[in-house]
Design an enzyme around this catalytic site. Structure first.
Site, PDB file in Angstrom:
ATOM      1  N   CYS A   2       0.833  -1.207   0.000  1.00 51.19           N
ATOM      2  CA  CYS A   2       0.000   0.000   0.000  1.00 51.19           C
ATOM      3  C   CYS A   2       0.871   1.262   0.000  1.00 51.19           C
ATOM      4  O   CYS A   2       1.997   1.258   0.480  1.00 51.19           O
ATOM      5  CB  CYS A   2      -0.875   0.026   1.250  1.00 51.19           C
ATOM      6  SG  CYS A   2      -1.971  -1.378   1.382  1.00 51.19           S
ATOM      7  N   ARG A  27       4.748   0.734  -6.168  1.00 55.51           N
ATOM      8  CA  ARG A  27       4.753  -0.169  -4.998  1.00 55.51           C
ATOM      9  C   ARG A  27       3.822  -1.356  -5.214  1.00 55.51           C
ATOM     10  O   ARG A  27       3.879  -2.323  -4.472  1.00 55.51           O
ATOM     11  CB  ARG A  27       4.343   0.604  -3.745  1.00 55.51           C
ATOM     12  CG  ARG A  27       5.263   1.758  -3.373  1.00 55.51           C
ATOM     13  CD  ARG A  27       4.640   2.658  -2.295  1.00 55.51           C
ATOM     14  NE  ARG A  27       4.443   1.983  -1.035  1.00 55.51           N
ATOM     15  CZ  ARG A  27       5.389   1.897  -0.083  1.00 55.51           C
ATOM     16  NH1 ARG A  27       6.556   2.454  -0.293  1.00 55.51           N
ATOM     17  NH2 ARG A  27       5.156   1.269   1.032  1.00 55.51           N
ATOM     18  N   TRP A  73      -2.860  -2.536  -1.617  1.00 56.20           N
ATOM     19  CA  TRP A  73      -2.394  -3.868  -2.013  1.00 56.20           C
ATOM     20  C   TRP A  73      -3.064  -4.788  -1.018  1.00 56.20           C
ATOM     21  O   TRP A  73      -2.693  -4.838   0.153  1.00 56.20           O
ATOM     22  CB  TRP A  73      -0.877  -3.935  -1.899  1.00 56.20           C
ATOM     23  CG  TRP A  73      -0.251  -5.183  -2.420  1.00 56.20           C
ATOM     24  CD1 TRP A  73      -0.054  -5.522  -3.724  1.00 56.20           C
ATOM     25  CD2 TRP A  73       0.265  -6.272  -1.639  1.00 56.20           C
ATOM     26  NE1 TRP A  73       0.576  -6.742  -3.808  1.00 56.20           N
ATOM     27  CE2 TRP A  73       0.772  -7.234  -2.561  1.00 56.20           C
ATOM     28  CE3 TRP A  73       0.359  -6.550  -0.289  1.00 56.20           C
ATOM     29  CZ2 TRP A  73       1.362  -8.430  -2.143  1.00 56.20           C
ATOM     30  CZ3 TRP A  73       0.949  -7.733   0.129  1.00 56.20           C
ATOM     31  CH2 TRP A  73       1.432  -8.668  -0.802  1.00 56.20           C
ATOM     32  N   ASN A  99      -1.295   1.618   5.815  1.00 56.06           N
ATOM     33  CA  ASN A  99      -0.438   0.618   5.173  1.00 56.06           C
ATOM     34  C   ASN A  99       0.089  -0.268   6.284  1.00 56.06           C
ATOM     35  O   ASN A  99       0.712   0.209   7.221  1.00 56.06           O
ATOM     36  CB  ASN A  99       0.736   1.302   4.440  1.00 56.06           C
ATOM     37  CG  ASN A  99       1.732   0.271   3.900  1.00 56.06           C
ATOM     38  OD1 ASN A  99       1.381  -0.877   3.649  1.00 56.06           O
ATOM     39  ND2 ASN A  99       2.984   0.684   3.751  1.00 56.06           N
ATOM     40  N   GLY A 100      -0.188  -1.577   6.203  1.00 59.31           N
ATOM     41  CA  GLY A 100       0.269  -2.509   7.235  1.00 59.31           C
ATOM     42  C   GLY A 100      -0.849  -3.494   7.553  1.00 59.31           C
ATOM     43  O   GLY A 100      -1.822  -3.617   6.814  1.00 59.31           O
ATOM     44  N   GLU A 480      17.925 -16.449  -9.543  1.00 55.04           N
ATOM     45  CA  GLU A 480      17.462 -15.076  -9.824  1.00 55.04           C
ATOM     46  C   GLU A 480      16.872 -14.973 -11.219  1.00 55.04           C
ATOM     47  O   GLU A 480      15.838 -14.316 -11.422  1.00 55.04           O
ATOM     48  CB  GLU A 480      18.625 -14.098  -9.642  1.00 55.04           C
ATOM     49  CG  GLU A 480      18.324 -12.665 -10.006  1.00 55.04           C
ATOM     50  CD  GLU A 480      17.179 -12.031  -9.220  1.00 55.04           C
ATOM     51  OE1 GLU A 480      16.759 -12.616  -8.195  1.00 55.04           O
ATOM     52  OE2 GLU A 480      16.675 -10.991  -9.646  1.00 55.04           O
ATOM     53  N   LYS A 484      13.051 -13.747 -12.048  1.00 58.21           N
ATOM     54  CA  LYS A 484      12.718 -12.670 -12.986  1.00 58.21           C
ATOM     55  C   LYS A 484      11.649 -13.133 -13.973  1.00 58.21           C
ATOM     56  O   LYS A 484      10.668 -12.444 -14.225  1.00 58.21           O
ATOM     57  CB  LYS A 484      13.968 -12.216 -13.750  1.00 58.21           C
ATOM     58  CG  LYS A 484      14.944 -11.405 -12.952  1.00 58.21           C
ATOM     59  CD  LYS A 484      14.508  -9.971 -12.692  1.00 58.21           C
ATOM     60  CE  LYS A 484      13.824  -9.641 -11.417  1.00 58.21           C
ATOM     61  NZ  LYS A 484      14.235 -10.116 -10.144  1.00 58.21           N
ATOM     62  N   GLU A 487       8.168 -13.792 -12.218  1.00 56.94           N
ATOM     63  CA  GLU A 487       7.441 -12.672 -11.585  1.00 56.94           C
ATOM     64  C   GLU A 487       6.929 -11.659 -12.598  1.00 56.94           C
ATOM     65  O   GLU A 487       5.980 -10.930 -12.301  1.00 56.94           O
ATOM     66  CB  GLU A 487       8.273 -11.984 -10.517  1.00 56.94           C
ATOM     67  CG  GLU A 487       9.445 -11.176 -10.960  1.00 56.94           C
ATOM     68  CD  GLU A 487      10.097 -10.449  -9.776  1.00 56.94           C
ATOM     69  OE1 GLU A 487       9.390 -10.032  -8.844  1.00 56.94           O
ATOM     70  OE2 GLU A 487      11.322 -10.331  -9.791  1.00 56.94           O
ATOM     71  N   HIS A 503      19.089 -35.467  -9.433  1.00 59.85           N
ATOM     72  CA  HIS A 503      18.430 -35.968  -8.208  1.00 59.85           C
ATOM     73  C   HIS A 503      16.947 -35.637  -8.208  1.00 59.85           C
ATOM     74  O   HIS A 503      16.376 -35.340  -7.166  1.00 59.85           O
ATOM     75  CB  HIS A 503      19.137 -35.365  -6.985  1.00 59.85           C
ATOM     76  CG  HIS A 503      20.603 -35.624  -6.968  1.00 59.85           C
ATOM     77  ND1 HIS A 503      21.141 -36.867  -6.693  1.00 59.85           N
ATOM     78  CD2 HIS A 503      21.652 -34.824  -7.255  1.00 59.85           C
ATOM     79  CE1 HIS A 503      22.450 -36.807  -6.776  1.00 59.85           C
ATOM     80  NE2 HIS A 503      22.799 -35.580  -7.120  1.00 59.85           N
ATOM     81  N   LYS A 602       6.447  -3.700  -4.754  1.00 62.57           N
ATOM     82  CA  LYS A 602       7.873  -3.372  -4.793  1.00 62.57           C
ATOM     83  C   LYS A 602       8.510  -3.563  -3.426  1.00 62.57           C
ATOM     84  O   LYS A 602       9.644  -3.978  -3.328  1.00 62.57           O
ATOM     85  CB  LYS A 602       8.070  -1.932  -5.238  1.00 62.57           C
ATOM     86  CG  LYS A 602       9.529  -1.514  -5.367  1.00 62.57           C
ATOM     87  CD  LYS A 602      10.277  -2.388  -6.363  1.00 62.57           C
ATOM     88  CE  LYS A 602      11.733  -2.015  -6.496  1.00 62.57           C
ATOM     89  NZ  LYS A 602      12.474  -2.985  -7.345  1.00 62.57           N
TER      90      LYS A 602
HETATM   91  C1  AGP Z   1      12.498  -9.032  -6.833  1.00 62.57           C
HETATM   92  O1  AGP Z   1      12.382  -8.789  -8.233  1.00 62.57           O
HETATM   93  C2  AGP Z   1      11.163  -8.957  -6.140  1.00 62.57           C
HETATM   94  N1  AGP Z   1      10.552  -7.676  -6.373  1.00 62.57           N
HETATM   95  C3  AGP Z   1      11.254  -9.315  -4.674  1.00 62.57           C
HETATM   96  O2  AGP Z   1      11.687 -10.656  -4.585  1.00 62.57           O
HETATM   97  C4  AGP Z   1      12.208  -8.454  -3.824  1.00 62.57           C
HETATM   98  O3  AGP Z   1      13.541  -8.727  -4.188  1.00 62.57           O
HETATM   99  C5  AGP Z   1      12.023  -8.827  -2.357  1.00 62.57           C
HETATM  100  O4  AGP Z   1      10.694  -8.495  -2.001  1.00 62.57           O
HETATM  101  C6  AGP Z   1      13.012  -8.100  -1.426  1.00 62.57           C
HETATM  102  O5  AGP Z   1      12.849  -6.724  -1.560  1.00 62.57           O
HETATM  103  P1  AGP Z   1      13.949  -5.770  -0.863  1.00 62.57           P
HETATM  104  O6  AGP Z   1      15.253  -5.979  -1.577  1.00 62.57           O
HETATM  105  O7  AGP Z   1      13.422  -4.375  -1.046  1.00 62.57           O
HETATM  106  O8  AGP Z   1      14.053  -6.178   0.580  1.00 62.57           O
END
Ligand code: AGP
Length: 607
Positions: A2, A27, A73, A99-100, A480, A484, A487, A503, A602
């Site tokens: 949020c 965000r 969110w 937010n929370g 990673e 990418k 997501e 395995h 984000k």
């Molecule tokens: C990465 O592309 C994602 N947006 C997510 O995994 C992100 O890396 C994770 O939420 C950690 O965020 P931060 O680095 O702001 O702590």
């Protein structure tokens, strides 16, 4: 996550709020709303969908010079107009944005309903408005403070009362809140993105602090009414840093920014004369650094993958035991903090609650925790008190790209520093520095494959399952790369150690499950080629990332992506950028919302 915003000033509040929410939409959100006060009345306009859709239903001549806004969110309650914020009390003269997560909202709601309150939404946040209403006896700040005593959980919130023109009250506990100090106008927001176009003067609130603002003044106190003296900080970013600068998406801009962002992360931190690194922000003496016996890294998501690369690097180069662990796991497994341990909390946003909470748990056990963050003044950076800012500049796209390579840069510099205190020779230090300094140019050279990568992404975009496979330092890069792709394209992708497919995962191999192998000319090349051949033998399609003149890999794979030759330790930087582009172009081909993928945020400031 949020986003919240509040405004008091001379301008039309609706415009400031809508523009501010637009800058917070990175965000991640599913609905949005504003509340503007005028002539003793609150006007609330909120709906599901994007800011642009909200703007369409806001009357052009909506009066009012103070108000609050929110991008939601969803955590509690479905995505619909009623559950969007702001939320009000029964009388509709008090509104809040939050937010929370209020963890004890059910008990509070039940009590309020029994006392006759009528709830309109399914959200946890709405209880705040009804509680403030119950405590209100003519002073909004007092009513908010009394409400906060009952809340358990996290909040960054802003409250407005129709009968207190020109005043807003905000509070934070676990979710960020920043005060923007303008000329005859004041702002409250989740982060500086929402206020940067109006002022660079900001005050970061800490947990347990309450702020009251008017257009010309503010004061901050704690929950016991004790004034808190905070300094006004000046943001160094320029607004254009958060614009797309001609790119179709923030993600593309941030991928192509990496030669510069990696360079920025190094600037002023290389000590050629002594063949080592300078990291003044660690606030640790040479003796303290020399005496470190083990290093542990906690993070989430992409930051965790950067930590995994760092763990391999630190242990192999500096010969200090080093591990990386998911912050969300460490927090609840009652970890043992051994003497001589140094911890790193890694977070681009500096607000990820899993990582922040893990850091707090470690500090409760006496651990020394350093932050590796991008956002200056973020919660993790401030609570760590020391560490390394990665200086990658604002990262707006939800999918993290440049922050990853900047985090790696920070860890490579730290490894150099520590290794030169132990067994790394002057010459080896110089060689390491030369490899680091060559990186921006090599990353730039890697972009020559851009069109070929796009063609491959489009060719393979029809597949629904992928494996990403690497070994050693490139195993976390495979993780990673898989993250990418999944997501932003929503295609299922798994990262694995290339050796590990024997395995179990090799059971997945068929002609509908492409495997992407990371196979640079390093010491594990031969073994990875064997893994590739195991996949080919089972009719699996193989895309290989390798140096251009590797004939054996070219002959084995169906397609290859050429990467520049570099020192063996540097391949994570050169492998991840093509994988970022592959994911980006795949998502484009599939018509995804690249910068704000569905369901994602984000900065995940809830558990
Ligand atoms: C990465 O592309 C994602 N947006 C997510 O995994 C992100 O890396 C994770 O939420 C950690 O965020 P931060 O680095 O702001 O702590």
């Amino acid at each position: 996550m949020c986003g919240i915003i509040g405004y008091c000033g001379p301008r039309a509040a609706k415009d400031v709020l809508l523009d501010g929410l637009k800058r917070l939409e990175y965000r991640g959100y599913d609905s949005a709303g504003i509340c503007v006060a005028s002539a003793g009345e609150l006007t609330i306009i909120k709906r599901t969908g994007k800011i642009a859709q909200l703007r369409e239903i806001v009357p052009e001549n909506l009066p009012g010079v103070y108000g609050i806004g929110h991008t939601r969110w969803a955590t509690h309650g479905v995505v619909n107009d009623v559950n969007a914020h702001p939320h009000t009390n029964c009388a509709g003269d008090i509104a809040i944005v939050h937010n929370g997560i209020i963890e004890n909202f059910s008990a509070l709601k039940e009590k309020l309903v029994n006392e006759g309150h009528v709830f309109r939404s399914q959200t946890d946040s709405e209880v705040i408005a009804h509680l403030v209403s119950d405590f209100y006896e003519g002073d909004l700040e007092t009513a908010v403070k009394e409400t906060l005593q009952l809340l358990k959980g996290t909040y960054g919130l802003i409250c407005i009362h129709a009968k207190e023109p020109g005043r807003l009250v905000g509070a934070r506990n676990g979710s960020p809140l920043v005060l923007g100090v303008g000329q005859e106008e004041m702002f409250l927001a989740s982060d500086v993105m929402a206020t940067l176009s109006h002022t660079k003067q900001v005050v970061y609130l800490e947990d347990g602090e309450v702020v009251s603002i008017t257009n010309s003044d503010y004061h901050i106190c704690d929950l016991r009414d004790r004034p808190v003296d905070k300094k006004i900080e000046t943001i160094s970013w320029e607004l254009e840093n958060i614009e797309k600068q001609g790119h179709p998406h923030f993600m593309e801009k941030e991928i192509f920014e990496q030669p510069e962002s990696v360079l920025r992360a190094m600037q002023g931190r290389i000590d050629q004369e002594n063949a080592t690194a300078r990291l003044g922000g660690l606030n640790m003496s040479t003796t303290e650094l020399r005496d470190i016996e083990r290093i542990k890294i906690v993070a989430a998501g992409t930051s965790f993958h950067a930590g995994l690369v760092a763990a391999y690097l630190i242990e192999s180069v500096a010969q200090i035991p080093c591990t990386a662990e998911l912050a969300s796991e460490l927090r609840y497994r009652n970890p043992i903090v051994e003497r001589g341990s140094l911890y790193f909390a890694v977070s681009q946003s500096g607000e990820t609650l899993d990582t922040l909470s893990a850091m707090r748990e470690l500090k409760r056990k006496g651990a020394r925790v350093l932050g590796i963050c991008n956002v200056v003044g973020s919660s993790i950076a401030r609570e760590a008190g020391a560490g390394v800012y990665i200086h990658s500049g604002p990262e707006i796209a939800v999918a993290s790209t440049k922050a990853f390579t900047s985090q790696l840069t920070a860890f490579y510099l730290f490894t150099l520093l520590i290794a030169r205190m132990h067994n790394m020779s002057f010459e080896a230090g110089r060689d390491f520095i030369a490899c680091l300094e060559a990186l921006p140019g090599l990353i730039q050279k890697g972009f020559e494959e851009q069109n070929h990568i796009r063609a491959l992404a489009e060719k393979y975009s029809r597949y629904r399952d992928f494996l990403f496979l690497g070994r050693g330092l490139n195993y976390p890069v495979a993780l990673e790369g898989a993250l990418k792709l999944k997501e932003i394209s929503y295609i299922h992708a798994e990262g694995y150690s290339a050796a590990e497919i024997k395995h179990g995962p090799i059971a997945l191999i068929n002609d509908e499950t492409p495997s992407i192998f990371l196979v640079p000319n390093d010491s594990l090349r031969g073994k990875v080629i064997s893994n590739m051949k195991e996949v080919k033998a089972r009719k699996g399609k193989v895309i290989a990332l390798c140096v251009a003149d590797d004939a054996e890999v070219r002959d084995t794979a169906d397609d290859i992506i050429a990467i520049p030759k570099a020192g063996e330790l540097m391949y994570p930087f050169l492998m991840i950028v093509p994988l970022q582009l592959f994911a980006y172009y795949t998502a484009l081909k599939l018509g995804r919302d690249v910068d704000q993928p569905r369901n994602l945020a984000k900065s995940v400031t809830v558990e």
